[in-house]
Design an enzyme around this catalytic site. Structure first.
Site, short mmCIF file in Angstrom:
data_model
loop_
_atom_site.label_atom_id
_atom_site.label_comp_id
_atom_site.label_asym_id
_atom_site.label_seq_id
_atom_site.Cartn_x
_atom_site.Cartn_y
_atom_site.Cartn_z
N SER A 151 9.98 -4.70 6.32
CA SER A 151 11.05 -4.91 5.35
C SER A 151 12.33 -5.22 6.11
O SER A 151 12.46 -4.88 7.29
CB SER A 151 11.23 -3.63 4.52
OG SER A 151 12.44 -3.67 3.79
N TYR A 164 13.02 5.71 3.94
CA TYR A 164 12.32 4.42 3.91
C TYR A 164 12.74 3.56 5.09
O TYR A 164 11.90 2.96 5.77
CB TYR A 164 12.60 3.71 2.59
CG TYR A 164 11.89 2.37 2.46
CD1 TYR A 164 10.51 2.31 2.28
CD2 TYR A 164 12.61 1.17 2.51
CE1 TYR A 164 9.86 1.10 2.16
CE2 TYR A 164 11.96 -0.04 2.39
CZ TYR A 164 10.59 -0.09 2.21
OH TYR A 164 9.95 -1.30 2.10
#
Length: 259
Positions: A151, A164
């Protein structure tokens, strides 16, 4: 006429069987489902892994050369058994797409630590599990590719994404480290880092305030984020390069993403 159709089916089956095995984790939706569609359309035998096998089996695929297994990537034993089963039928894994992941937004001041663990276990340990399963045979035969789905949160920070971000920074770090370790054996380790995208990841967020902040941020970009099929096309592009070419990392986001 019927004979010609029969011959066409035989030739198509042989063409499919001549291609190597592709393994995709987290294949029930989002990036994984779109990646599966592309490789399936191109005639590759595929092993699709996920916890929701009913959703995988509902995908618009030709299941002639597709195996579907219920696997949680944090369970290395079941992960390994599923891959071994597919390899017995189709030969050694030539591409592993480590796509399974969890994104649970929340502020570190009040987020449940159980959510931190879930993200670390799935996003980091799950990737390591997959790599350790397939890399020995790739190194031995001096060929093969692993593409890890990370990501943009693996290279920059976002509010309410602390755990995250930590997990995806980990994916970036382990991918580059392992690439250095196996590159001399002609094995490719690549990484795709999407920005905000249209997937089901946000449906598991329990922090309503963090989710609201995310949606407000999305609206500031016009409400449009990256389509999953564009990420899938990026994965296919990386794999389709000759084995002598390793695209180490691709960062991809909607043009109007402002962070």
């Amino acid at each position: 006429m019927l004979y010609n159709q029969y011959i066409k089916k035989i030739l198509l089956r042989r063409n499919k069987m001549s291609k190597p095995l592709i393994v995709i984790t987290g294949a029930s939706s989002g990036f994984g489902a779109e990646i599966a569609k592309l490789f399936n359309a191109d005639g590759f035998p595929i092993l699709l892994l996920g916890r929701r096998t009913d959703k995988i089996k509902a995908l618009p695929l030709d299941f002639t050369n597709v195996l579907v297994e219920s696997v949680d990537v944090t369970d290395k034993k079941s992960f390994e058994i599923a891959i071994s089963k597919a390899e017995e039928k189709y030969g050694k894994t030539d591409l592993l797409v480590n796509n399974a992941g969890v994104m649970l937004l929340g502020n570190v001041l009040n987020q449940d630590p159980a959510e931190w663990k879930q993200m670390m276990d799935t996003n980091v340990l799950g990737v390591l599990n997959g790599m350790q399963i397939v890399l020995p045979q790739m190194v031995e035969r001096q060929g093969g590719t692993v593409i890890n789905m990370s990501s943009l949160a693996g290279k920059k920070t976002f509010t309410n994404h602390a755990a995250y971000v930590a997990s995806k920074f980990g994916v970036h770090g382990l991918s580059e480290t392992v690439r250095e370790e196996v590159s001399a054996k002609n094995v490719r380790i690549s990484l795709v880092a999407p920005g905000a995208a249209e997937t089901e990841l946000l449906t598991h967020v329990t922090d309503k305030s963090a989710l609201n902040d995310y949606n407000l941020w999305k609206e500031s970009m016009g409400g449009t984020t990256l389509a999953s099929e564009r990420v899938a096309q990026t994965v296919k592009f990386i794999y389709d390069m000759p084995q002598s070419v390793n695209i180490r990392e691709i960062d991809i986001a909607a043009t109007n993403q402002n962070a």
